[in-house]
Motif scaffolding. Structure first.
Motif, PDB file in Angstrom:
ATOM      1  N   ARG A  78       0.828  -1.215   0.000  1.00 43.06           N
ATOM      2  CA  ARG A  78       0.000   0.000   0.000  1.00 43.06           C
ATOM      3  C   ARG A  78       0.853   1.252   0.000  1.00 43.06           C
ATOM      4  O   ARG A  78       0.516   2.245  -0.643  1.00 43.06           O
ATOM      5  CB  ARG A  78      -0.954  -0.010   1.192  1.00 43.06           C
ATOM      6  CG  ARG A  78      -2.218  -0.805   0.930  1.00 43.06           C
ATOM      7  CD  ARG A  78      -3.290  -0.499   1.951  1.00 43.06           C
ATOM      8  NE  ARG A  78      -2.820  -0.719   3.313  1.00 43.06           N
ATOM      9  CZ  ARG A  78      -2.687  -1.914   3.860  1.00 43.06           C
ATOM     10  NH1 ARG A  78      -2.985  -2.986   3.168  1.00 43.06           N
ATOM     11  NH2 ARG A  78      -2.251  -2.046   5.081  1.00 43.06           N
ATOM     12  N   ILE A  81       1.802   1.802  -3.481  1.00 47.34           N
ATOM     13  CA  ILE A  81       0.633   2.301  -4.208  1.00 47.34           C
ATOM     14  C   ILE A  81       0.418   3.785  -3.906  1.00 47.34           C
ATOM     15  O   ILE A  81       0.133   4.581  -4.789  1.00 47.34           O
ATOM     16  CB  ILE A  81      -0.629   1.489  -3.817  1.00 47.34           C
ATOM     17  CG1 ILE A  81      -0.528   0.072  -4.357  1.00 47.34           C
ATOM     18  CG2 ILE A  81      -1.903   2.176  -4.323  1.00 47.34           C
ATOM     19  CD1 ILE A  81      -1.607  -0.862  -3.867  1.00 47.34           C
ATOM     20  N   SER A  99      -1.369  -6.268  -6.896  1.00 50.25           N
ATOM     21  CA  SER A  99      -2.209  -5.142  -6.493  1.00 50.25           C
ATOM     22  C   SER A  99      -1.528  -3.819  -6.780  1.00 50.25           C
ATOM     23  O   SER A  99      -2.194  -2.832  -7.094  1.00 50.25           O
ATOM     24  CB  SER A  99      -2.546  -5.235  -5.006  1.00 50.25           C
ATOM     25  OG  SER A  99      -3.246  -6.421  -4.764  1.00 50.25           O
ATOM     26  N   ASP A 102      -2.339  -3.314 -10.261  1.00 50.47           N
ATOM     27  CA  ASP A 102      -3.758  -2.983 -10.452  1.00 50.47           C
ATOM     28  C   ASP A 102      -4.086  -1.550 -10.051  1.00 50.47           C
ATOM     29  O   ASP A 102      -4.810  -0.848 -10.736  1.00 50.47           O
ATOM     30  CB  ASP A 102      -4.641  -3.907  -9.595  1.00 50.47           C
ATOM     31  CG  ASP A 102      -4.778  -5.271 -10.227  1.00 50.47           C
ATOM     32  OD1 ASP A 102      -4.404  -5.404 -11.401  1.00 50.47           O
ATOM     33  OD2 ASP A 102      -5.255  -6.190  -9.532  1.00 50.47           O
ATOM     34  N   LYS A 103      -3.580  -1.163  -8.863  1.00 51.56           N
ATOM     35  CA  LYS A 103      -4.036   0.100  -8.277  1.00 51.56           C
ATOM     36  C   LYS A 103      -3.217   1.286  -8.742  1.00 51.56           C
ATOM     37  O   LYS A 103      -3.732   2.396  -8.815  1.00 51.56           O
ATOM     38  CB  LYS A 103      -3.965   0.016  -6.739  1.00 51.56           C
ATOM     39  CG  LYS A 103      -4.772  -1.092  -6.135  1.00 51.56           C
ATOM     40  CD  LYS A 103      -6.240  -0.738  -6.042  1.00 51.56           C
ATOM     41  CE  LYS A 103      -7.034  -1.950  -5.602  1.00 51.56           C
ATOM     42  NZ  LYS A 103      -8.465  -1.724  -5.648  1.00 51.56           N
TER      43      LYS A 103
ATOM     44  N   PHE B 250      -6.859  -4.492  -0.289  1.00 51.49           N
ATOM     45  CA  PHE B 250      -6.758  -3.349  -1.188  1.00 51.49           C
ATOM     46  C   PHE B 250      -8.147  -2.822  -1.548  1.00 51.49           C
ATOM     47  O   PHE B 250      -8.365  -2.286  -2.610  1.00 51.49           O
ATOM     48  CB  PHE B 250      -5.959  -3.714  -2.446  1.00 51.49           C
ATOM     49  CG  PHE B 250      -4.577  -4.184  -2.112  1.00 51.49           C
ATOM     50  CD1 PHE B 250      -3.565  -3.271  -1.893  1.00 51.49           C
ATOM     51  CD2 PHE B 250      -4.295  -5.543  -1.975  1.00 51.49           C
ATOM     52  CE1 PHE B 250      -2.293  -3.695  -1.556  1.00 51.49           C
ATOM     53  CE2 PHE B 250      -3.025  -5.969  -1.640  1.00 51.49           C
ATOM     54  CZ  PHE B 250      -2.017  -5.046  -1.430  1.00 51.49           C
ATOM     55  N   ASP B 251      -9.104  -3.026  -0.625  1.00 48.72           N
ATOM     56  CA  ASP B 251     -10.469  -2.545  -0.824  1.00 48.72           C
ATOM     57  C   ASP B 251     -10.573  -1.174  -0.162  1.00 48.72           C
ATOM     58  O   ASP B 251     -11.112  -1.023   0.926  1.00 48.72           O
ATOM     59  CB  ASP B 251     -11.458  -3.550  -0.196  1.00 48.72           C
ATOM     60  CG  ASP B 251     -12.906  -3.086  -0.312  1.00 48.72           C
ATOM     61  OD1 ASP B 251     -13.134  -2.061  -0.979  1.00 48.72           O
ATOM     62  OD2 ASP B 251     -13.774  -3.751   0.262  1.00 48.72           O
ATOM     63  N   TYR B 252      -9.999  -0.166  -0.832  1.00 48.74           N
ATOM     64  CA  TYR B 252      -9.950   1.176  -0.247  1.00 48.74           C
ATOM     65  C   TYR B 252     -11.355   1.723  -0.016  1.00 48.74           C
ATOM     66  O   TYR B 252     -11.621   2.418   0.950  1.00 48.74           O
ATOM     67  CB  TYR B 252      -9.177   2.129  -1.157  1.00 48.74           C
ATOM     68  CG  TYR B 252      -7.691   1.863  -1.196  1.00 48.74           C
ATOM     69  CD1 TYR B 252      -6.812   2.689  -0.497  1.00 48.74           C
ATOM     70  CD2 TYR B 252      -7.159   0.807  -1.910  1.00 48.74           C
ATOM     71  CE1 TYR B 252      -5.451   2.456  -0.516  1.00 48.74           C
ATOM     72  CE2 TYR B 252      -5.799   0.563  -1.930  1.00 48.74           C
ATOM     73  CZ  TYR B 252      -4.953   1.385  -1.236  1.00 48.74           C
ATOM     74  OH  TYR B 252      -3.608   1.148  -1.248  1.00 48.74           O
TER      75      TYR B 252
END
Lengths: 347, 287
Positions: A78, A81, A99, A102-103, B250-252
């Protein structure tokens, strides 16, 4: 130069907030790259980094300073990200790196093809830690789902590492379903198995460290599901009088993955160094270091040198059993998935 | 002290104040509050506005597991705040009114839960209260399980939020006028009457302030609770943990939905209590 170092340290500290680190503004001709990794690799990379720096100076005459950042694999992903300028990421799950793609779109979609062994230079597996003398006589997976056996494993929803524990149990039950079972019968057997397993789990700790604390310091539980490298480490630090390792007949090949963060290295102009750094992890000397720090090396020579540490057992991969980690994540760990079903109150 | 400041500030709104610096003070206040509180929270709301209302409601309000976690967080926070209100007021009273050996040490210790990393508090409490802990083994023999139950969550929240009540009530006790109590006593009021008619009404605003702060802090507490809760879904899962779980996927959107809900509930509760305080103060002035 000094102020630059201070700035770099600060930017590491405030990484999630401050997007701009200290750029190479020419006051210093050494190149800095940042390796964003997860907790258990700290000591390994502390030894690899100077080795790689020496290697690079010899090969190209470039001085490189490698900065390390460690934390939970998911939170580290995160941070990248959210803008932490990592040149390379070396995380516990391919899902975390997927991820980032993806993000944030800072890593290319086919990153797993960039390095040998699907970009997993070292591996581990899931083993059992039991109390000294193995008072319950635990030898394999079926022993830990018996009623009354307390199993300690962190919450797979919050701990990336613990997802491997769950997947190992699922894969064991799936593969040991009666011969001739259909795929759906095997799924049902595996579902039943992990249900029984998590019924034996009294506490779902947030991460591996907290779970280790529960098992070792609190003295709670009979079996602790652990990564092999962490299990060996805890025996090293606790001494052999507290706990011992039981290796099951079959387990999962845990594959921590590495990737270059394309957007960052292209912006900073550090691509060649970042790629050389990850490539270096596959050299004999780095493989030996991985084995020294309890990760299973890919190289046969390194494995042979530490063969007494890594007993042979049958290992299956995530790709073989679940297709990919992303698919396993979706079916098993996302909201409403198989894992959540275990805890749904029965109507 | 708290009440004095407010009392002085309030007329400033209506007529020109004799105190200089209102414009500058107000400017700095708005700027600082905006920068440090409103800006991050506005980002949170903005983030959650990226999703459809349906998704928001589904993630934050309709999921039974999320609702259960709100309930655990809310009920544990209320209980912890009430415990601290009663015991924290007694501690504040004792620390102000009596002098005894170790007084300064005890007074300084009140702030320890603020200074310690919350994880340290959580681990320390778990060691103490787990089945093999110094206190836990006795409690367990008596049939009371604290660690890894809701009692454990309440214990952690009580520890973490204790300083709020003590530090809010202390100045109010210091400002209590001894003479009033003496006059009442000389007029024949019993100790209970003095407490009920003089001491408690004077202390009430600061007690309520402390309780509000403790409650608000408890609602969002994560670091210490996580070690002692056990974190079993539908049993000991707190709302802040669900936020972390969502982030880990990653479920913001889901995470901001829950966070926004907690924020709105906290804000409403704080507004409610603050207006109750203001009402009570006006009533007090009217008499």
């Amino acid at each position: 130069m000094n102020s630059c170092k201070i700035k770099s340290a600060l930017s590491l500290l405030l990484a999630a907030v401050v997007l701009n680190g200290c750029s190479n503004d020419g006051s210093d001709d050494s190149v800095k790259i940042l390796n964003v990794s997860y907790d258990p690799t700290r000591e390994f990379y502390q030894e690899v980094n100077p080795l790689f720096a020496g290697h690079l100076r010899q090969q190209t005459g470039t001085d490189v300073i490698i900065q390390q950042s460690h934390g939970g694999s998911g939170s580290q992903a995160r941070a990248v990200i959210d803008g932490l300028e990592a040149d390379v990421v070396t995380l516990a799950l391919s899902y975390d790196i997927d991820s980032i793609h993806d993000k944030a779109r800072v890593i290319s979609a086919d990153w797993e093809q960039d390095f040998p062994y699907d970009s997993a230079p070292y591996t581990s597996t899931i083993v059992f830690l039991v109390r000294k003398g193995n008072p319950l006589g635990i030898s394999d997976w079926p022993d830990i789902i018996k009623p009354g056996v307390e199993v300690i494993t962190p919450n797979p929803k919050t701990s990336g590492g613990a997802r491997w524990n769950y997947l190992a149990a699922w894969g064991y039950a799936w593969r040991n379903a009666p011969a001739g079972s259909s795929d759906s019968e095997r799924d049902a057997a595996a579902r039943e198995f992990v249900r029984k397993l998590y019924r034996n789990v009294p506490i779902l700790d947030r991460g591996a460290r907290a779970a280790t604390n529960t098992f070792v310091q609190r003295g709670i539980g009979d079996v602790f599901l652990a990564w092999e490298n962490e299990a060996i480490l805890s025996i090293e630090s606790l001494g052999p009088d507290e706990v011992e390792i039981v290796v099951p007949s079959l387990s999962i090949l845990a594959e921590p993955k590495v990737a270059v963060v394309d957007a960052v290295v292209d912006k900073k102009g550090t691509r060649s160094i970042a790629e050389a750094y990850l490539q270096f992890l596959y050299t004999e000397q780095a493989q030996l270091l991985a084995a020294k720090h309890h990760f299973r090396p890919r190289s046969d020579e390194a494995l042979a040198a530490y063969s007494n540490k890594f007993p042979t057992l049958e290992l299956f991969t995530v790709a073989e059993q679940f297709g990919s980690f992303a698919m396993a994540q979706k079916i098993h760990f996302n909201d409403g998935g198989e894992f959540d079903q275990i805890y749904q109150p029965q109507p | 002290m708290n009440t004095m400041v407010t009392a002085m500030r309030e007329p400033g709104w209506r007529k020109p104040s004799v105190l200089p610096g209102f414009g500058l003070g107000m400017g700095i206040t708005i700027f600082w509050m905006g920068l440090i509180i409103l800006l991050p929270l506005a980002f949170l709301v903005w983030h959650s506005s990226n999703q459809s209302l349906d998704d928001f409601v589904q993630a934050a309000l309709l999921d039974r597991r999320v609702l259960h976690a709100y309930w655990i967080s809310l009920s544990s926070s209320v209980v912890a705040a009430v415990i601290n209100t009663v015991l924290g007021t007694i501690v504040a009273w004792t620390l102000v009114r009596y002098r005894f050996p170790g007084h300064r040490l005890l007074d300084a210790m009140v702030d320890l839960p603020f200074a310690l990393p919350t994880a340290v508090s959580g681990i320390a409490l778990t060691s103490l209260l787990a089945g093999n802990g110094a206190l836990g083994q006795w409690l367990e023999q008596a049939g009371i399980r604290v660690a890894f139950t809701q009692l454990g969550i309440i214990a952690a929240l009580t520890l973490i939020t204790m300083p709020f009540v003590v530090r809010s009530v202390q100045p109010a006790v210091e400002n209590l006028q001894h003479e009033l109590e003496e006059v009442a006593a000389s007029m024949g009021a019993s100790r209970i009457t003095i407490l009920r008619q003089i001491v408690l009404p004077t202390l009430l605003p600061s007690i309520l302030t402390g309780m509000t702060l403790a409650f608000a802090r408890a609602l969002g507490e994560y670091g210490s609770v996580i070690f002692i809760a056990g974190n079993l879904p539908f049993r000991t899962e707190i709302a802040p943990l669900l936020i972390v779980i969502k982030l880990e996927q990653f479920d913001y959107m889901g995470a901001t939905a829950i966070a926004t809900t907690i924020m709105i509930v906290s804000l409403l509760l704080l507004l409610l209590i603050n207006s109750m305080l203001a009402w009570q103060r006006r009533r007090g002035q009217g008499n």
